[in-house]
Write a protein that holds these residues in place. Sequence first.
Motif, PDB file in Angstrom:
ATOM      1  N   TRP A  10       0.821  -1.209   0.000  1.00 19.99           N
ATOM      2  CA  TRP A  10       0.000   0.000   0.000  1.00 19.99           C
ATOM      3  C   TRP A  10       0.857   1.263   0.000  1.00 19.99           C
ATOM      4  O   TRP A  10       0.623   2.198  -0.753  1.00 19.99           O
ATOM      5  CB  TRP A  10      -0.910   0.015   1.222  1.00 19.99           C
ATOM      6  CG  TRP A  10      -1.876   1.131   1.177  1.00 19.99           C
ATOM      7  CD1 TRP A  10      -1.692   2.385   1.658  1.00 19.99           C
ATOM      8  CD2 TRP A  10      -3.163   1.118   0.561  1.00 19.99           C
ATOM      9  NE1 TRP A  10      -2.794   3.160   1.402  1.00 19.99           N
ATOM     10  CE2 TRP A  10      -3.713   2.404   0.724  1.00 19.99           C
ATOM     11  CE3 TRP A  10      -3.898   0.148  -0.109  1.00 19.99           C
ATOM     12  CZ2 TRP A  10      -4.964   2.741   0.239  1.00 19.99           C
ATOM     13  CZ3 TRP A  10      -5.143   0.500  -0.580  1.00 19.99           C
ATOM     14  CH2 TRP A  10      -5.669   1.773  -0.408  1.00 19.99           C
TER      15      TRP A  10
ATOM     16  N   ARG B 251      -4.328  -2.235  -6.836  1.00 23.07           N
ATOM     17  CA  ARG B 251      -3.539  -2.727  -5.698  1.00 23.07           C
ATOM     18  C   ARG B 251      -4.023  -4.105  -5.310  1.00 23.07           C
ATOM     19  O   ARG B 251      -5.218  -4.316  -5.138  1.00 23.07           O
ATOM     20  CB  ARG B 251      -3.664  -1.792  -4.512  1.00 23.07           C
ATOM     21  CG  ARG B 251      -2.806  -0.566  -4.726  1.00 23.07           C
ATOM     22  CD  ARG B 251      -3.040   0.428  -3.672  1.00 23.07           C
ATOM     23  NE  ARG B 251      -2.917   1.747  -4.281  1.00 23.07           N
ATOM     24  CZ  ARG B 251      -2.590   2.834  -3.620  1.00 23.07           C
ATOM     25  NH1 ARG B 251      -2.363   2.793  -2.359  1.00 23.07           N
ATOM     26  NH2 ARG B 251      -2.481   3.980  -4.247  1.00 23.07           N
TER      27      ARG B 251
ATOM     28  N   PHE C 138      -6.819   4.746   2.021  1.00 23.67           N
ATOM     29  CA  PHE C 138      -7.176   3.513   2.697  1.00 23.67           C
ATOM     30  C   PHE C 138      -8.528   3.654   3.395  1.00 23.67           C
ATOM     31  O   PHE C 138      -9.253   2.680   3.567  1.00 23.67           O
ATOM     32  CB  PHE C 138      -6.088   3.131   3.700  1.00 23.67           C
ATOM     33  CG  PHE C 138      -6.276   1.742   4.259  1.00 23.67           C
ATOM     34  CD1 PHE C 138      -6.376   0.653   3.412  1.00 23.67           C
ATOM     35  CD2 PHE C 138      -6.367   1.525   5.613  1.00 23.67           C
ATOM     36  CE1 PHE C 138      -6.553  -0.614   3.913  1.00 23.67           C
ATOM     37  CE2 PHE C 138      -6.556   0.262   6.126  1.00 23.67           C
ATOM     38  CZ  PHE C 138      -6.647  -0.817   5.271  1.00 23.67           C
TER      39      PHE C 138
ATOM     40  N   GLY D 138      -3.244   0.237   4.933  1.00 22.47           N
ATOM     41  CA  GLY D 138      -3.059  -1.015   4.205  1.00 22.47           C
ATOM     42  C   GLY D 138      -3.320  -2.267   5.024  1.00 22.47           C
ATOM     43  O   GLY D 138      -3.308  -3.360   4.477  1.00 22.47           O
TER      44      GLY D 138
END
Lengths: 516, 210
Positions: free
Chosen positions: A30, A100, A48, A68
């Motif tokens: 992340w 991601r 996030f 993350g």
Amino acid sequence: MNVSVSGVSSAAVSIATRPVRTAAVVFPRWLDVATDATRPEDTPQHEFEQVVRQIANMVPLVHVHAPGVALLSSRGPSRYFGGDEPMARHLHDISQYPSRSHGVGVADGRCAALVAAHIAARRGEPVVVPVGTSQHFLAPAPVSVLETCADISTETVHLLVRLGMKTCGGVAGIEERLLVDRFGDEGRRIFHLVRGADVEHLVPRVPPSDFSRRWVSDEPLPTVSMVLGRVQLDCSGIVGAMADRGVQCTRMHITVESDHGEMNQRIWHQPRGFTATGLIDRLRWQLSGWGTEAHSVAPTAGIVGVRFEPLEVRVATCTQEELWGGSRERDERAARAVTMVLSIHPQVTATVIEWTGGRSTATQFEDIDARVVDLADSMAAQQRVREGRGVARQWRGALPRPLPTTVFAPALKVQLLDQRQCPVFVTGRHELSASPTFVVIDARHIAKAQAVKPGTFAIATWAGPWPVEERWWDPMRRRRLARLQVVVGAEHTGGDDTVYLLSAEQREWSLVALYG
Amino acid sequence: MSSVAHEPERVPRSLSDLTSGHVLNGALFAARHATQDIIAVDEPLSVAFDVGGMRRGTVIACTGIAAASAALSLVAAATRQGAWLACVDVPFLSMSAAEERGVALERVVRVGVPSVASRSRVLGALIEGFDVVLLSKWGCSPSEARRLVSRVRALSTVLVVLEDSDMCVADVRLRTTAARWCVDSHARHRDVTVDVSGKRVRPRQCTVRM
């Protein structure tokens, strides 16, 4: 006064608890993915927050470990979805974020759940560890997972590896007594962790609820900064009260209440203990996330109450105050200044330094955004600068000392010529094809901020070339270059010698650095 | 400057002399700038300062061929003793070199200020929060620079600037010239001549090995 303490051991050490069935969502890279920093709200935390919000729609109480990494107690949702497997799949689907990769792991205990999630991220599908098999699941994992997933210090993990215990299974074969003898309190935690138990830093004699605080306002506060300004004193109060009792909080439950009775709650985690700025930072994260939520859940009125409830406290051994005092205060002052500077203009950047290793001086240290770290946490800062993510300190083929003070990133293209004005190159045996006599720096290649004068300079002497062969075993990422120090004589630079560091890669020379 | 130099030196001869404003102010000044207001400077460059280190609340300009090395050597000891360092707009400064010269990188924050408009506000906040601020250039109007310097004095920060401009006279100026490199298998060291000048500083020239 008669006080009865029941079921509490008198020893003030961390105790292991029966593992709670936990689900973990992990985005392994992340912080590595560069964010589009044109908007101020685009910090890794705020991005996030979008994921956390999705998870919070499923379970109200989400435990945010770091940007993350999020954890939640999975017992309730599993029952709702009819088992761990369907629940994990649902969690996997809702916690997606563009570009991601992420993983969802379900296991007994936080450590095993995090390890499972890391494995799941690599496989691309959820990993569910059956009830009661966490120890068996952890056995083949390397001991370094204790560092990434359970906050055991790097030194201890390195020592375990040097002692020959490379996997958690290896450590699990050792008696608790021996581990405690060698590593003290940390050894006790390791003993329980490798058995799949949750370890909480509870100090039985000081119930954490003693430190909980509730801040209530008579008038609803409409903006995040107003709330933060009012709560600041309470945060310092909590941290100060704990420091007076010699403990620090590692897990904090923050509940925010609006004037219309809406609640938003979250658990925050800081392995080295929360500082006052750290708490304020987490509260800002929580409040700004709540404020921007889809209107069905966003608060419809101003904030009237904030409640801090420490869930886990431990004896403050990690971050002792400096012997002479005052340093802590300096750290907090600098952290405040950085927060302030970043709020002045969205284009202002503030970065701290992390060791990433390598042979190039330009990339040995990497800049990481100051917003994602707690600046007042001096232990974390030292570890970041000295070890980074565990990259070795000594590199064969690194530059000889002294090191150049000015680095050019990206490097400027230059020409290296011999006596007859022909280009000089480095042969396959790492030798120069001719003696370099001139270095030509073209004005067109110099970027705006680079302090180099263009022109043709006569070389007085040189040292090198030093070959660098990196990853020769990997056809895709291999790199072969040669470095050369050239000393440009006094008559060209107004009475001073200047040393340039050049690098040749694929027959092209570039100016990498300058000894200023 | 010259008129002060021609005046006979005033030495307090009796108690009555001490009550006269000039001498008393001087004594107060000396007391205020006692050793705790000095930030230590590492070995090669400490010879450039009378008191063995930088005074808090001063502006130091490093220029010339070895400006970056000199600036890093100046701030290294301070960061090791717990001072925080802000490096403003120096993306080219190598952190590996900083570490080699003894800078404690865990207390270094690099700040980039792209817009001119907010520059003085950013610098003001940094001067308030950090003990040492390293700046590549002023980049703001003379009046803003003057305000920043008065802030530096009030808050006892040290400001190291890598340029010497007319905009603001630095308290101490270190001009590095005549670097002579000793090169054998690689560039080993160099002898740099440092010209020290500035307000309340005895002008001198010294040669240091960096």
